[in-house]
Every structure is written in structure tokens, then in C-alpha cells.
Design a protein around this motif. Structure first.
Motif, PDB file in Angstrom:
ATOM      1  N   GLU A 132      -1.095   0.008  -0.760  1.00  0.00           N
ATOM      2  CA  GLU A 132       0.390   0.267  -0.526  1.00  0.00           C
ATOM      3  C   GLU A 132       1.072  -1.095  -0.225  1.00  0.00           C
ATOM      4  O   GLU A 132       2.221  -1.078  -0.576  1.00  0.00           O
ATOM      5  CB  GLU A 132       0.611   1.283   0.430  1.00  0.00           C
ATOM      6  CG  GLU A 132       0.365   2.669   0.135  1.00  0.00           C
ATOM      7  CD  GLU A 132      -1.253   3.024   0.235  1.00  0.00           C
ATOM      8  OE1 GLU A 132      -1.523   4.169  -0.559  1.00  0.00           O
ATOM      9  OE2 GLU A 132      -1.974   2.346   0.780  1.00  0.00           O
ATOM     10  N   GLU A 133       0.497  -1.770   0.443  1.00  0.00           N
ATOM     11  CA  GLU A 133       1.453  -3.038   1.196  1.00  0.00           C
ATOM     12  C   GLU A 133       1.107  -4.059  -0.142  1.00  0.00           C
ATOM     13  O   GLU A 133       2.184  -4.752  -0.315  1.00  0.00           O
ATOM     14  CB  GLU A 133       0.498  -3.632   2.378  1.00  0.00           C
ATOM     15  CG  GLU A 133       0.542  -2.893   3.344  1.00  0.00           C
ATOM     16  CD  GLU A 133      -0.258  -3.775   4.696  1.00  0.00           C
ATOM     17  OE1 GLU A 133      -0.928  -4.677   4.430  1.00  0.00           O
ATOM     18  OE2 GLU A 133      -0.010  -3.187   5.814  1.00  0.00           O
ATOM     19  N   ILE A 134       0.168  -4.154  -1.000  1.00  0.00           N
ATOM     20  CA  ILE A 134       0.182  -5.070  -2.100  1.00  0.00           C
ATOM     21  C   ILE A 134       1.064  -4.436  -2.971  1.00  0.00           C
ATOM     22  O   ILE A 134       1.898  -5.230  -3.813  1.00  0.00           O
ATOM     23  CB  ILE A 134      -1.027  -4.986  -2.792  1.00  0.00           C
ATOM     24  CG1 ILE A 134      -2.197  -5.695  -1.654  1.00  0.00           C
ATOM     25  CG2 ILE A 134      -1.191  -5.655  -3.960  1.00  0.00           C
ATOM     26  CD1 ILE A 134      -3.801  -5.495  -2.207  1.00  0.00           C
ATOM     27  N   LEU A 135       1.249  -3.202  -3.453  1.00  0.00           N
ATOM     28  CA  LEU A 135       2.089  -2.626  -4.391  1.00  0.00           C
ATOM     29  C   LEU A 135       3.696  -2.867  -3.905  1.00  0.00           C
ATOM     30  O   LEU A 135       4.514  -3.208  -4.592  1.00  0.00           O
ATOM     31  CB  LEU A 135       2.132  -1.034  -4.378  1.00  0.00           C
ATOM     32  CG  LEU A 135       2.967  -0.292  -5.637  1.00  0.00           C
ATOM     33  CD1 LEU A 135       2.508  -0.746  -6.735  1.00  0.00           C
ATOM     34  CD2 LEU A 135       2.630   1.226  -5.183  1.00  0.00           C
ATOM     35  N   ASP A 136       3.834  -2.760  -2.543  1.00  0.00           N
ATOM     36  CA  ASP A 136       5.198  -3.090  -1.966  1.00  0.00           C
ATOM     37  C   ASP A 136       5.605  -4.458  -2.338  1.00  0.00           C
ATOM     38  O   ASP A 136       6.689  -4.819  -2.551  1.00  0.00           O
ATOM     39  CB  ASP A 136       5.284  -2.628  -0.512  1.00  0.00           C
ATOM     40  CG  ASP A 136       6.848  -2.609   0.105  1.00  0.00           C
ATOM     41  OD1 ASP A 136       7.594  -1.760  -0.605  1.00  0.00           O
ATOM     42  OD2 ASP A 136       7.106  -3.539   0.990  1.00  0.00           O
TER      43      ASP A 136
END
Length: 374
Positions: free
Chosen positions: A155-159
Motif C-alpha cells: 500500500e505504501e509503494i502504491l501510494d
């Protein structure tokens, strides 16, 4: 039946009325309030929505959160397969993935563009290798199954790498991702925002609570099918997309209690409407639980739970316009839209709002056709 023809939901919309950017102040948008029985309408601003709510009502929000589901990367080619000694590397061909639905683990159903460059076995790099993907399967509708690999928290990478999947009619770049989220967004999963909720601010919601209005939340993860046009002239031949929803027990009880005590259920957005109508029985009792819905609401439908609807202005000939027409009548809705065009309201996701429900009598100079000038 006349109202089952797609062409009966057409209206002329000047392109310049399609809102390209959100307003700085969410609640400053305009509001067209329309009586669902008579078609009488009033021009207001969104903060005035409190005039159309009363103690004992229940406002239903969709608390889904939009994920930055648009990823743009480069196809990787394994040169060692044709030239021994060379390492795999990016060949420069750009591929865009739109994340539609998480299957299991790090496997996602995606829409790939261009599809011809995303055949099974294709490897794609995003953010110089921070995130990589391999196409593991092809679905009958042309979508791709993709397995992601990464180090860290997905989720952090996607954000960091992803972009908001704005509707195709919005061509401006969104500077602040949060402006395509409601202030009450909670659960990740949507490929598009439930845009009727974009008009609310924390302060306005608190004001509504203090009025004695119950605020309930449901979750429906909005899919890209929400933008899918109706192509068939006979709307009964249109197949709706499927979306996942969840209703928690305490939220179902808020809505059921409101109905038992004689209050009204006002849905914020067509997604909230589709959730409560899908999860309720024929007696209008809303049941907690999770499921998938492909409910198609059009004139002739009998609403089991919803009494009023806060929504944005929708595309001509769209299923969303048909849903609103089921509540307020096609002629009333199209008359209201004609008024909105004449008064230069802003349309679609970042546009203005309308309320369809029971309206109290209001004072003011009545315009022919039932509208009021300010």
C-alpha cells in the motif's frame, strides 16, 4: 415501455460544463434541490443541505477509499533469452495497469493498455524496479491477472507510485490526491470515488449530527464499470458490472431503527443507494453482511429502504441517470437537468450536487417550472 429506451435519457450537455477541477472549498458547490414527487426545484449551495434534513433522519455514507490504482511502467525484456550474457532490462515500451480487484495475496485483476504489449508472461517494472509485475493470466473480458513483487508494504509503494484513476472525461491533472477522496473514506478498494460525498466537510457532518440526524456508513467498492456506457437501446439488455459491498451490524441497525421510528433514509450517492437496496429484503429490513451486487435500478423499481438521494449530475444515457429517474421520475429529472444546464451548473465527478427527495415549501420568487431564484 417508453422509459426503457436508452435514448429517452439523452440530454444536451455543453462540454465546458464538465468540471475539470475540484473547488477549494468542498461545501461551496451548488445544490439543486428537487422535489421527487412534483419536480419543483430550488437553487441552493451545498451547505444548505441541512434545510432538507430533519431530526430522526438517517444519512447513509459510502466509506470506501479510492486507491491510486493507475500504474505506468515499462515492459521488461529478457535479452539473455536471445543474447546470452545480457541481463533483463526495460525496453522502453510503456504499459499502463489499472488495478480493478485484488484476488488473493499480491494477484490483482487489472486493465492493461496497450493490451497487445501485456501478453501472458510479460514482465513490467514500475518506479525503476521498486515494484514489478508479471502477467499470469488472460481473462475472457480482456482483463489481465497480474502478480506483483516488491520489498516493503504494498500500500505504501502504491501510494508513492500510483496515480488516481480519474474518469476519462477529466483531462486535468489532480494536484492533491485527497481531493478525490471523501473526508470519511476508510476502507481501501475503489477504482473511482463515490463523488456525491466529496461535498461534505467534517464541520458540515458535525452540524448534521447536532441536528439529530443519524449518520450511518456502508462500504461499496466502486469499480470502473460505473463509467461503462449503456450501448443497447433497450436498457433491459444492459448488463451491470459487479461490485463488492459490506454492511456492518451496527450500521444496519442505525438504518433499520430509523425506518422503525418513522424517519427517512437519505443516501449520499448512487453507490450507497445500491448497497442498501441490495442488502435489504422485500420488507425493507437491511441485513448486515458482505456480498457482491450487480443491481440495476431504473424506472419501475420500488425502493425498499431509500427515501431521498444526494448525488452529482450524471452522464446522458447512463445507468446512474436511470437510477435517479426511478426515484424522482424521468421527466422531473430531465427538467431539473435542463435547468442545471441553463444555469451553468458544473457536471460530473468534480461538479455540483443535487438532492432528490421530499421538499418543504419555501418562500421566494417562483420561476416558471417550479424553480426559485436567489
Amino acid at each position: 415501455m417508453e422509459e426503457l429506451k436508452r435514448s429517452d435519457y439523452y440530454f444536451e450537455l455543453p462540454e465546458e460544463l464538465i468540471a475539470q477541477d475540484p473547488l477549494a472549498d468542498r461545501a461551496a458547490s451548488r445544490l439543486l434541490a428537487v422535489d421527487k414527487h412534483t419536480g419543483r426545484f430550488y437553487h441552493r449551495h451545498f451547505r444548505d443541505i441541512t434545510q432538507y434534513l430533519r431530526p430522526g433522519d438517517c444519512l447513509v455514507l459510502n466509506n470506501t477509499r479510492v486507491i491510486p490504482a493507475r500504474l505506468i511502467g515499462e515492459r521488461l525484456i529478457d535479452y539473455s533469452a536471445v543474447r546470452p550474457g545480457f541481463a533483463p532490462g526495460a525496453e522502453g515500451a510503456q504499459i499502463e495497469l489499472l488495478l480493478l480487484k485484488r484476488r488473493e495475496g499480491d494477484v490483482w485483476e487489472t486493465l492493461a493498455k496497450p493490451g497487445k504489449k501485456a501478453k501472458e508472461g510479460t514482465r513490467i517494472s514500475f518506479g525503476d524496479g521498486k515494484l514489478t509485475a508479471v502477467v499470469t493470466g488472460m481473462l475472457p473480458d480482456g482483463n489481465r491477472l497480474v502478480q506483483f513483487s516488491y520489498r516493503g508494504i504494498f500500500e505504501e509503494i502504491l501510494d508513492e507510485l500510483g496515480q488516481m484513476p480519474l474518469p476519462p472525461y477529466i483531462t486535468h491533472k489532480l494536484e492533491d490526491k485527497n481531493r478525490y477522496q471523501t473526508v470519511y473514506a476508510k476502507y481501501d478498494g475503489s477504482a473511482a470515488a463515490p463523488t456525491a460525498g466529496l461535498h461534505f466537510t467534517p464541520g458540515l457532518l458535525e452540524e448534521i449530527r447536532e441536528m439529530g440526524v443519524t449518520i450511518a456508513s456502508v462500504t461499496l467498492h466502486v469499480g470502473l464499470g460505473t463509467f461503462r456506457p449503456v450501448k443497447e437501446e433497450n436498457i433491459l439488455e444492459h448488463h451491470m458490472h459487479t461490485e463488492a459491498y459490506q454492511v456492518l451490524p451496527e450500521e444496519a441497525e442505525k438504518i433499520n431503527r430509523t425506518r422503525r421510528e418513522g424517519g427517512r433514509v437519505i443516501c449520499v450517492g448512487t453507490t450507497s443507494c445500491r448497497t442498501v437496496e441490495s442488502a435489504s429484503d422485500e420488507n425493507g429490513v437491511l441485513h448486515a453482511g458482505a456480498g457482491d451486487t450487480d443491481i440495476f435500478i431504473y424506472p419501475g423499481y420500488r425502493f425498499k429502504v431509500m427515501d431521498g438521494l444526494i448525488t452529482n449530475f450524471h452522464l446522458p444515457e447512463s445507468t446512474l441517470l436511470m437510477l435517479v429517474s426511478a426515484l424522482a421520475g424521468r421527466k422531473n429529472v430531465l427538467r431539473a437537468y435542463e435547468e442545471a444546464v441553463k444555469e451553468r451548473y458544473r457536471f460530473f465527478s468534480f461538479g455540483d450536487a443535487c438532492y432528490f427527495g421530499e421538499l418543504p415549501e419555501e418562500t421566494g420568487q417562483e420561476r416558471e417550472g417550479g424553480g426559485e431564484t436567489e
